[in-house]
Design a protein around this motif. Structure first.
Motif, PDB file in Angstrom:
ATOM      1  N   SER A 113      48.245  43.559  42.326  1.00 38.66           N
ATOM      2  CA  SER A 113      49.169  42.504  42.891  1.00 38.66           C
ATOM      3  C   SER A 113      48.684  41.040  42.854  1.00 38.66           C
ATOM      4  CB  SER A 113      49.639  43.045  44.235  1.00 38.66           C
ATOM      5  OG  SER A 113      49.980  44.545  44.220  1.00 38.66           O
ATOM      6  N   LEU A 114      49.661  40.419  42.826  1.00 38.15           N
ATOM      7  CA  LEU A 114      49.234  38.931  42.837  1.00 38.15           C
ATOM      8  C   LEU A 114      49.527  38.503  44.264  1.00 38.15           C
ATOM      9  CD1 LEU A 114      48.755  36.516  40.899  1.00 38.15           C
ATOM     10  CD2 LEU A 114      51.001  35.799  41.034  1.00 38.15           C
ATOM     11  N   HIS A 115      48.408  37.828  44.899  1.00 36.84           N
ATOM     12  CA  HIS A 115      48.382  37.577  46.553  1.00 36.84           C
ATOM     13  C   HIS A 115      48.011  35.936  46.298  1.00 36.84           C
ATOM     14  CE1 HIS A 115      48.109  41.348  48.312  1.00 36.84           C
ATOM     15  NE2 HIS A 115      47.698  41.740  47.179  1.00 36.84           N
ATOM     16  N   LEU A 116      48.892  35.371  47.428  1.00 37.90           N
ATOM     17  CA  LEU A 116      48.491  34.037  47.708  1.00 37.90           C
ATOM     18  C   LEU A 116      46.984  33.719  48.062  1.00 37.90           C
ATOM     19  CD1 LEU A 116      51.491  32.679  49.489  1.00 37.90           C
ATOM     20  CD2 LEU A 116      50.816  32.072  47.080  1.00 37.90           C
ATOM     21  N   PRO A 124      57.738  41.763  49.932  1.00 39.32           N
ATOM     22  CA  PRO A 124      57.677  42.178  51.168  1.00 39.32           C
ATOM     23  C   PRO A 124      56.828  43.108  51.544  1.00 39.32           C
ATOM     24  CG  PRO A 124      59.946  42.552  50.548  1.00 39.32           C
ATOM     25  CD  PRO A 124      59.145  41.781  49.434  1.00 39.32           C
ATOM     26  N   ARG A 125      56.515  44.094  50.501  1.00 41.78           N
ATOM     27  CA  ARG A 125      56.025  45.408  50.330  1.00 41.78           C
ATOM     28  C   ARG A 125      54.415  45.246  50.948  1.00 41.78           C
ATOM     29  NH1 ARG A 125      57.179  48.130  44.974  1.00 41.78           N
ATOM     30  NH2 ARG A 125      56.485  45.793  44.471  1.00 41.78           N
ATOM     31  N   PRO A 126      53.890  45.850  51.607  1.00 47.68           N
ATOM     32  CA  PRO A 126      52.526  46.074  51.913  1.00 47.68           C
ATOM     33  C   PRO A 126      51.458  46.453  50.440  1.00 47.68           C
ATOM     34  CG  PRO A 126      53.074  47.854  53.042  1.00 47.68           C
ATOM     35  CD  PRO A 126      54.429  47.071  52.564  1.00 47.68           C
ATOM     36  N   CYS A 127      50.460  45.736  50.276  1.00 49.22           N
ATOM     37  CA  CYS A 127      50.025  46.297  49.029  1.00 49.22           C
ATOM     38  C   CYS A 127      48.967  47.300  49.256  1.00 49.22           C
ATOM     39  CB  CYS A 127      49.303  45.106  48.543  1.00 49.22           C
ATOM     40  SG  CYS A 127      48.458  45.117  46.929  1.00 49.22           S
ATOM     41  N   PRO A 128      48.603  48.265  48.453  1.00 48.48           N
ATOM     42  CA  PRO A 128      47.791  49.198  48.364  1.00 48.48           C
ATOM     43  C   PRO A 128      46.358  48.885  48.671  1.00 48.48           C
ATOM     44  CG  PRO A 128      49.266  49.764  46.715  1.00 48.48           C
ATOM     45  CD  PRO A 128      49.674  48.259  47.129  1.00 48.48           C
ATOM     46  N   GLN A 182      50.050  37.007  51.485  1.00 47.56           N
ATOM     47  CA  GLN A 182      51.256  37.271  50.992  1.00 47.56           C
ATOM     48  C   GLN A 182      51.287  37.743  49.510  1.00 47.56           C
ATOM     49  OE1 GLN A 182      54.558  36.702  52.093  1.00 47.56           O
ATOM     50  NE2 GLN A 182      54.732  37.920  50.319  1.00 47.56           N
ATOM     51  N   ARG A 183      51.782  38.820  49.510  1.00 50.28           N
ATOM     52  CA  ARG A 183      51.962  39.373  47.827  1.00 50.28           C
ATOM     53  C   ARG A 183      53.095  38.762  47.353  1.00 50.28           C
ATOM     54  NH1 ARG A 183      53.243  46.036  47.122  1.00 50.28           N
ATOM     55  NH2 ARG A 183      52.630  45.993  44.935  1.00 50.28           N
ATOM     56  N   LEU A 184      52.988  38.289  45.957  1.00 52.16           N
ATOM     57  CA  LEU A 184      54.017  37.802  45.108  1.00 52.16           C
ATOM     58  C   LEU A 184      54.579  38.840  44.089  1.00 52.16           C
ATOM     59  CD1 LEU A 184      52.271  34.368  44.387  1.00 52.16           C
ATOM     60  CD2 LEU A 184      54.180  34.781  46.275  1.00 52.16           C
ATOM     61  N   ALA A 185      55.945  38.879  44.081  1.00 52.27           N
ATOM     62  CA  ALA A 185      56.421  39.656  43.056  1.00 52.27           C
ATOM     63  C   ALA A 185      56.418  39.156  41.796  1.00 52.27           C
ATOM     64  CB  ALA A 185      58.113  39.877  43.499  1.00 52.27           C
ATOM     65  N   ARG A 186      56.276  37.376  41.862  1.00 53.20           N
ATOM     66  CA  ARG A 186      56.176  36.919  40.534  1.00 53.20           C
ATOM     67  C   ARG A 186      56.184  35.405  40.782  1.00 53.20           C
ATOM     68  NH1 ARG A 186      61.210  38.869  40.731  1.00 53.20           N
ATOM     69  NH2 ARG A 186      63.001  37.311  40.438  1.00 53.20           N
ATOM     70  N   ILE A 187      55.773  34.641  39.695  1.00 53.86           N
ATOM     71  CA  ILE A 187      55.790  33.306  39.727  1.00 53.86           C
ATOM     72  C   ILE A 187      56.888  33.006  38.948  1.00 53.86           C
ATOM     73  CG2 ILE A 187      54.929  31.049  39.090  1.00 53.86           C
ATOM     74  CD1 ILE A 187      51.991  32.858  39.381  1.00 53.86           C
TER      75      ILE A 187
END
Length: 350
Positions: free
Chosen positions: A176-179, A225-229, A235-240
């Protein structure tokens, strides 16, 4: 700025201002950014990168780094356990393949379009690389390029979202991509409440050479908005999504609606036959489409899909204009979906 421009012209990126490294961004936002880093900042950046992406701690690493410009910041990755090699994007790619093969990189870092070109050569048997990490930088990684790269190298593609303002996001161990909120304070200016799309406002309290405080970027990020495993609280990003001035906005009764590029890419992925490439460019009220290698019936299928998308969003589908081949590109970064001034003619390659 004079030192940075001289380095760009001579391709000699060693000169510093004292012990401060100097570099320029590619300027795709319309303004070339100056990037400075002190020795401490270079060490911190190298520690963050190596700490996150070192494949196996007990092995020496060989890093192949494809970028438009070298910098002391990147050379800071070198140490007795790391061999770092810069590959110039302004040099012919095929001419650099023998040196790449000799390096046999364990870590391959490049913009998405270059990784895709290397993946095509790998799939065709023209190169035989066995990296343990593949990292996309400098450009938005599209699902099409990610699938091509992963199939060729048998690895998930990691991402580093870095701008002149610093490392803004990285992929975690779960993919997952995180800030990068461990090192930066990142506020949000939401531009589309329906998706939560926002432009980040950056505060970096670790920088001494180039203070970044309350600095708004025009990149558009979509939160997940989903928590990351992985358990990371950043903050998890869906995409840029892309640049703010490249967002497609279609007219609607309640006001303009932002059209997610993901929805456009999904419509294209569902066409009767895979394309070699495509471009979607909005100019005023006309949406220009280039479908390189499209099968018969692709235009009608895409027209129907986009009309259905407009209906779902309660928006008005712009006028569609289809063209052959691909349009000429002068941008250093490939942007498949973008907005341009309406006055530009929809020229295409023959």
């Amino acid at each position: 700025m004079r030192i940075a421009i001289r380095a760009e012209t001579s391709r000699d990126f060693r000169p510093l201002i004292g012990d401060v490294s100097v570099g320029l961004s590619t300027g795709t936002s319309g303004q070339r950014g100056l990037f400075l880093a002190t020795p401490r900042e270079r060490r911190l950046w190298a520690a963050i990168m190596l700490g996150r992406y070192w494949p196996e701690l007990w092995r020496r690493q060989r890093i192949a780094f494809f970028m438009r410009a070298d910098n002391a910041l990147y050379r800071g990755l070198s140490n007795p356990l790391v061999r770092f090699a810069f590959f110039d994007l302004l040099a012919p790619l095929d001419a650099q393949m023998p040196r790449l093969a000799e390096l046999a990189p364990s870590v391959l870092i490049a913009p998405a379009r270059v990784l895709a070109m290397l993946a095509e050569r790998q799939a065709a048997g023209r190169i035989r690389l066995a990296p343990r990490r593949v990292i996309s930088v400098a450009e938005t990684l599209s699902p099409e390029d990610a699938a091509l790269i992963e199939a060729a190298f048998g690895l998930r593609v990691d991402q580093v979202y870095q701008a002149t303002e610093g490392v803004l996001a990285m992929t975690c161990h779960a993919g997952s991509l995180h800030l990068n909120e461990r090192w930066l304070r990142i506020d949000r200016e939401v531009i589309d409440p329906a998706t939560g799309a926002f432009c980040p406002i950056i505060h970096d309290f670790t920088r001494e050479s180039l203070p970044i405080l309350n600095y708004r970027l025009n990149d558009v990020l979509i939160p997940d908005p989903r928590p990351c495993p992985c358990g990371c609280a950043s903050q998890r990003l869906a995409r840029i999504e892309g640049r703010e001035d490249d967002m497609l906005w279609w007219a609607a009764a309640a006001g303009p609606r932002m059209v997610p590029s993901e929805a456009i890419r999904t419509a294209i992925a569902c066409l009767p036959q895979s394309l070699r490439d495509y471009r979607i460019i909005q100019r005023g009220r006309v949406l220009h489409l280039w479908l390189d290698g499209a099968a018969p019936g692709a235009e009608a299928a895409l027209r129907a899909s986009l009309a259905a998308l407009a209906g779902q969003m309660g928006a008005v589908l712009p006028e569609l204009a289809f063209h052959a081949g691909l349009p000429p590109e002068t941008d250093a970064k490939r942007r498949r979906i973008r907005v341009e001034p309406a006055a530009l003619p929809p020229a295409a390659h023959p």
